[in-house]
Design a protein around this motif. Structure first.
Motif, PDB file in Angstrom:
ATOM      1  N   ASP A   1       0.196  11.093   2.517  1.00 31.05           N
ATOM      2  CA  ASP A   1      -0.011   9.642   2.454  1.00 31.05           C
ATOM      3  C   ASP A   1       0.780   8.873   3.515  1.00 31.05           C
ATOM      4  O   ASP A   1       0.771   7.644   3.521  1.00 31.05           O
ATOM      5  N   GLN A   2       1.486   9.590   4.390  1.00 29.43           N
ATOM      6  CA  GLN A   2       2.287   8.996   5.469  1.00 29.43           C
ATOM      7  C   GLN A   2       3.312   7.991   4.949  1.00 29.43           C
ATOM      8  O   GLN A   2       3.427   6.870   5.447  1.00 29.43           O
ATOM      9  N   VAL A   3       4.069   8.399   3.943  1.00 28.18           N
ATOM     10  CA  VAL A   3       5.144   7.575   3.389  1.00 28.18           C
ATOM     11  C   VAL A   3       6.391   7.787   4.239  1.00 28.18           C
ATOM     12  O   VAL A   3       6.824   8.922   4.452  1.00 28.18           O
TER      13      VAL A   3
ATOM     14  N   GLN B   1       3.112  15.311  -0.863  1.00 26.79           N
ATOM     15  CA  GLN B   1       2.263  14.146  -1.070  1.00 26.79           C
ATOM     16  C   GLN B   1       2.659  13.002  -0.128  1.00 26.79           C
ATOM     17  O   GLN B   1       1.804  12.284   0.379  1.00 26.79           O
ATOM     18  N   ALA B   2       3.945  12.845   0.125  1.00 26.88           N
ATOM     19  CA  ALA B   2       4.413  11.796   1.039  1.00 26.88           C
ATOM     20  C   ALA B   2       3.939  12.072   2.463  1.00 26.88           C
ATOM     21  O   ALA B   2       3.604  11.142   3.198  1.00 26.88           O
TER      22      ALA B   2
ATOM     23  N   LYS C   1       2.086   7.059  -6.640  1.00 23.97           N
ATOM     24  CA  LYS C   1       1.167   8.178  -6.860  1.00 23.97           C
ATOM     25  C   LYS C   1       1.879   9.509  -6.626  1.00 23.97           C
ATOM     26  O   LYS C   1       1.764  10.446  -7.423  1.00 23.97           O
ATOM     27  N   ALA C   2       2.654   9.595  -5.542  1.00 21.51           N
ATOM     28  CA  ALA C   2       3.380  10.821  -5.233  1.00 21.51           C
ATOM     29  C   ALA C   2       4.408  11.143  -6.310  1.00 21.51           C
ATOM     30  O   ALA C   2       4.589  12.302  -6.689  1.00 21.51           O
TER      31      ALA C   2
ATOM     32  N   SER D   1       1.315   4.358  -2.762  1.00 26.97           N
ATOM     33  CA  SER D   1       1.321   5.780  -2.396  1.00 26.97           C
ATOM     34  C   SER D   1       2.564   6.476  -2.938  1.00 26.97           C
ATOM     35  O   SER D   1       2.492   7.623  -3.398  1.00 26.97           O
TER      36      SER D   1
ATOM     37  N   THR E   1       0.839  -1.202   0.000  1.00 30.82           N
ATOM     38  CA  THR E   1       0.000   0.000   0.000  1.00 30.82           C
ATOM     39  C   THR E   1       0.873   1.251   0.000  1.00 30.82           C
ATOM     40  O   THR E   1       0.584   2.222  -0.704  1.00 30.82           O
ATOM     41  N   GLU E   2       1.965   1.212   0.786  1.00 31.13           N
ATOM     42  CA  GLU E   2       2.881   2.348   0.802  1.00 31.13           C
ATOM     43  C   GLU E   2       3.563   2.516  -0.559  1.00 31.13           C
ATOM     44  O   GLU E   2       3.747   3.636  -1.037  1.00 31.13           O
ATOM     45  N   TYR E   3       3.907   1.416  -1.202  1.00 34.61           N
ATOM     46  CA  TYR E   3       4.500   1.467  -2.543  1.00 34.61           C
ATOM     47  C   TYR E   3       3.543   2.158  -3.515  1.00 34.61           C
ATOM     48  O   TYR E   3       3.961   2.988  -4.327  1.00 34.61           O
TER      49      TYR E   3
END
Length: 115
Positions: free
Chosen positions: A67-69, A63-64, A42-43, A39, A35-37
């Motif tokens: 999305d809490q990357v 964006q990170a 997308k960023a 995100s 899911t983080e990948y």
């Protein structure tokens, strides 16, 4: 005449249950990294719309943050221009601890030009 029994023994049922439980635990640890990948991809796509390196990094950071990357930062991005278009590439690893010295390593990479 004797009827032959069919089915699974209790011990067999326990073994199958344990294997299924372990598989569920591993998948439950993989899903957040994937899911983080998504995100990150997308960023990166959104950041590639910018024109300068500084703006690309700032857009990615924004964006990170949304999305809490946490696996990759804007300084880890490779930003180039190909045919006048900004291309942002990334690559990072995520380690998932399984047990003792055993780890599952997930290697993620991508580019803003990927479709």
């Amino acid at each position: 005449m004797k009827m032959q029994q069919r089915g699974i023994t209790f011990v067999g049922l326990l073994v199958v249950g344990i294997l299924v439980a372990l598989a569920v635990i591993v998948v439950a640890q993989i899903v957040p990294t994937y899911t983080e990948y998504l995100s990150v991809k997308k960023a990166v796509r959104l950041a590639a719309a910018e024109t300068t390196v500084t703006n690309v990094r700032a857009a990615f950071d924004k964006q990170a943050l949304i999305d809490q990357v946490s696996s990759i930062e804007s300084r880890d991005l490779e930003i180039t221009k190909v045919d006048g278009e900004v291309v942002v590439e990334f690559a990072y690893d995520r380690e998932i601890h399984l047990a003792g010295p055993a780890y599952l390593v997930m290697k993620y990479s991508g580019s803003s030009s990927d479709k």
